[in-house]
Design an enzyme around this catalytic site. Sequence first.
Site, PDB file in Angstrom:
ATOM      1  N   GLU B  59     -54.476  25.410 -39.568  1.00  0.00           N
ATOM      2  CA  GLU B  59     -53.738  26.676 -39.606  1.00  0.00           C
ATOM      3  C   GLU B  59     -53.861  27.393 -40.935  1.00  0.00           C
ATOM      4  OE1 GLU B  59     -52.561  23.823 -38.416  1.00  0.00           O
ATOM      5  OE2 GLU B  59     -52.428  24.331 -36.291  1.00  0.00           O
ATOM      6  N   HIS B 128     -42.162  23.369 -30.919  1.00  0.00           N
ATOM      7  CA  HIS B 128     -42.763  24.408 -30.076  1.00  0.00           C
ATOM      8  C   HIS B 128     -41.736  25.489 -29.710  1.00  0.00           C
ATOM      9  CE1 HIS B 128     -45.675  21.148 -29.535  1.00  0.00           C
ATOM     10  NE2 HIS B 128     -46.520  21.997 -28.986  1.00  0.00           N
TER      11      HIS B 128
HETATM   12  C1  LIG Z   1     -50.330  21.578 -36.757  1.00  0.00           C
HETATM   13  C2  LIG Z   1     -50.582  21.663 -35.306  1.00  0.00           C
HETATM   14  N1  LIG Z   1     -51.401  22.626 -34.835  1.00  0.00           N
HETATM   15  C3  LIG Z   1     -51.614  22.758 -33.520  1.00  0.00           C
HETATM   16  C4  LIG Z   1     -51.029  21.915 -32.630  1.00  0.00           C
HETATM   17  C5  LIG Z   1     -51.270  22.067 -31.142  1.00  0.00           C
HETATM   18  N2  LIG Z   1     -52.033  20.920 -30.643  1.00  0.00           N
HETATM   19  C6  LIG Z   1     -51.419  19.879 -30.048  1.00  0.00           C
HETATM   20  S1  LIG Z   1     -52.472  18.641 -29.724  1.00  0.00           S
HETATM   21  C7  LIG Z   1     -53.785  19.496 -30.347  1.00  0.00           C
HETATM   22  C8  LIG Z   1     -55.129  18.854 -30.361  1.00  0.00           C
HETATM   23  C9  LIG Z   1     -55.144  17.574 -31.127  1.00  0.00           C
HETATM   24  O1  LIG Z   1     -56.411  16.987 -31.039  1.00  0.00           O
HETATM   25  P1  LIG Z   1     -56.723  15.566 -31.628  1.00  0.00           P
HETATM   26  O2  LIG Z   1     -56.224  15.453 -33.032  1.00  0.00           O
HETATM   27  O3  LIG Z   1     -58.147  15.302 -31.390  1.00  0.00           O
HETATM   28  O4  LIG Z   1     -55.809  14.560 -30.762  1.00  0.00           O
HETATM   29  P2  LIG Z   1     -55.859  14.290 -29.186  1.00  0.00           P
HETATM   30  O5  LIG Z   1     -54.918  15.257 -28.552  1.00  0.00           O
HETATM   31  O6  LIG Z   1     -57.256  14.451 -28.723  1.00  0.00           O
HETATM   32  O7  LIG Z   1     -55.353  12.905 -29.026  1.00  0.00           O
HETATM   33  C10 LIG Z   1     -53.374  20.746 -30.789  1.00  0.00           C
HETATM   34  C11 LIG Z   1     -54.267  21.770 -31.333  1.00  0.00           C
HETATM   35  C12 LIG Z   1     -50.176  20.920 -33.154  1.00  0.00           C
HETATM   36  N3  LIG Z   1     -49.525  20.060 -32.360  1.00  0.00           N
HETATM   37  N4  LIG Z   1     -49.964  20.815 -34.478  1.00  0.00           N
END
Ligand SMILES: Cc1ncc(C[n+]2csc(CCOP(=O)(O)OP(=O)(O)O)c2C)c(N)n1
Lengths: 356, 327
Positions: B59, B128
Amino acid sequence: MADFDPQPVALITPEGLPVDHPPFDVTLSSEELTELYEWMVVTRAVDAEFVNLQRQGQLALYPSCRGQEAAQVGCAAALRRDDWLFPQYRELGLFLMRGIPASAVGAVWRGTWHGGWGFPEHACAAMSIPIGTHALHAVGAAMAAPRLGEDSVTVAFIGDGATSEGDVHEALNFAAVKAAPCVFYIQNNQWAISVPLSEQTRAPSLAHKAVGYGMPGVRVDGNDVLACWAVTEQAAARARSGGGPTLIEAVTYRLAPHTTSDDPTRYRTQDEVDHWERLDPLPRYRRYLTHRGLWHEEVEDRARDRAARMCAELRDGVFDAPDVPPSELFAHVLHEPTKDLLEQSGQLLAELSRKE
Amino acid sequence: MAATMVEAINTALREAMAEDERVVVFGQDVARQGGVFRVTEGLAERFGPQRCFDTPLAESAIVGVALGMAMRGLRPVPEIQFDGFTYPALDQIVSHLAKYRNRTRGQLSVPVTLRVPSFGGIGAVEHHSESTETFWAHTAGLRVVTPATAADAHALLRQSIDCDDPVIFLEPKRRYWQSGDATAEVPTAGLGQALVRRSGTDVTVVAYGGTVGTALDAAETARREYGWELEVVDLRSLAPLDFPAIAASVSRTGRCVVLHEGPRTLGLGAEIAARVQEELFWDLEAPVLRVTGFDTPYPPARWEKAWLPGVDRLLDSIDRSFGYSHD
Ligand SMILES: Cc1ncc(C[n+]2csc(CCOP(=O)(O)OP(=O)(O)O)c2C)c(N)n1
Ligand SMILES: [Mg+2]
């Protein structure tokens, strides 16, 4: 620093045959080997029950870990009970192995309480939804251990997407500089919601990044439970003996949607999913155990029984589960509620009693 | 053409991108997936990867990169996926986005419109459902805008993108799927102006974003059940504040209740109450009252309906306002 080996560590072939990958080795008894299998079966079954409960309207949301069981079970089994875990949110396998009741995890996804219930008493931090932020907490917790006279190790669980966050960079660097007894365990499941790994990094692998921080980096086949055990065991031993942090990249796949609200057909092909289904860690490990003469119906039955008990515990704990008393919303803001908070709590209770 | 707020915002982005090549849209999951709320659906296909693209999960980078683009003459419209994830970008927003114009003696504009799906009411997990507006409104150099209806989301987003100031554009998620007329001639106003959504003579209710609908529902009940006529002012712009519009209403009604879902302490209601008593002291029949969320973290989903200020909590305060009299 050891040369970087981009070939993922594997100790079981996709066909389930043992294979050497020095210097990694497994020193587990037959019982411990079948125990790993049981935990993988249990994790998959309880995960499926979470998805069911969400479909039945009992949970608001659920992020399935289907496909990542080996990565989680292998890692958790290599740690001591007093080694602290800092999870993201998809680590059901860890939670169950730590003895956290499935229903305590369900409290988060039902919307009963933030962060789950009773995680810290199992040396596990609350889940962390702000991506990557908890990697820093893990470094601090790791640095606390020697200052408290402990030889515990701390493990931060992060996703492939999380590696793009500034906090994760800061955590890796800080841990390396301070030689913190910390292991960074990346579950590279190839996707961060709809964004593929190729759009998170141009590094040859996530483990390569370790070089830049001055710590060892290890790529491991995340669908090989023994390899995950072996690399974690080595990294933990290194951290425990004052050797500092290690970055582990467990290469795996999220077979399920990102969460129950997600529609992955919008961004990935069925061919890709099918490819990874064929690499499913469960049948692979079963083939291995069979080859070693360790798998028999009894193992399967034991696993199924344990899974059934945990699914029942989950259902009993979340199905139409009562909400916490509303006064709790005010009780834990500060170590004791202020007069203002008590007044506001009274206001909410009065509003609610009028509605009854 | 009836459209949901999601569709209205999508249309506004599409129009702005078609009219001005400098407009670029980016963020997490906005291109391939069309946004987790489908707000940016179809933009990558229509305008290509130079104009609409997915970013790494970062972000602070999204905001900082947008600022750099804006310095060089682009008009970025980045998205932060949820309110709670603007916090990793706080430094970029507060230290840079808000201050660049000032630090360069007006030489550089940074016309970034940062879209943020915001506020609660949709049963989401933690982080959220945050009300972030006070942080931004307290930071000089930012405009803070929040639409209450689909039509206004369209109008306000177009105006925000055209504006040379950085705009934090807070989209009330719980109104995302409500339909309204996005293109017909509805009374609208410029950026920075409030709108009276319902005229009334007894009490001014100041609301914004997702709570405007609550205020309008309460006004209906108030007339039907109690014969009270509420005037509902939709702020639209939280910074700068259209104080003349508030003052015009309050000087007519003599009573003012501010409604917002974020916590009470130092929320926008505190600022409005202070201004009203400073400037309209002699017009007031009663103290300005605040109807808000509680001074706690946003509650888990099972309690959010009770926690959020709804029609009943608002009517309680209006009743309290009538309890004051000069004699
Ligand atoms: C700081 C932040 N930005 C955006 C999000 C929204 N978000 C939730 S899960 C996710 C993807 C996470 O991907 P990864 O780290 O690969 O973990 P996975 O879900 O694949 O286990 C996003 C963008 C968040 N939770 N926190
Ligand atoms: Mg991932």
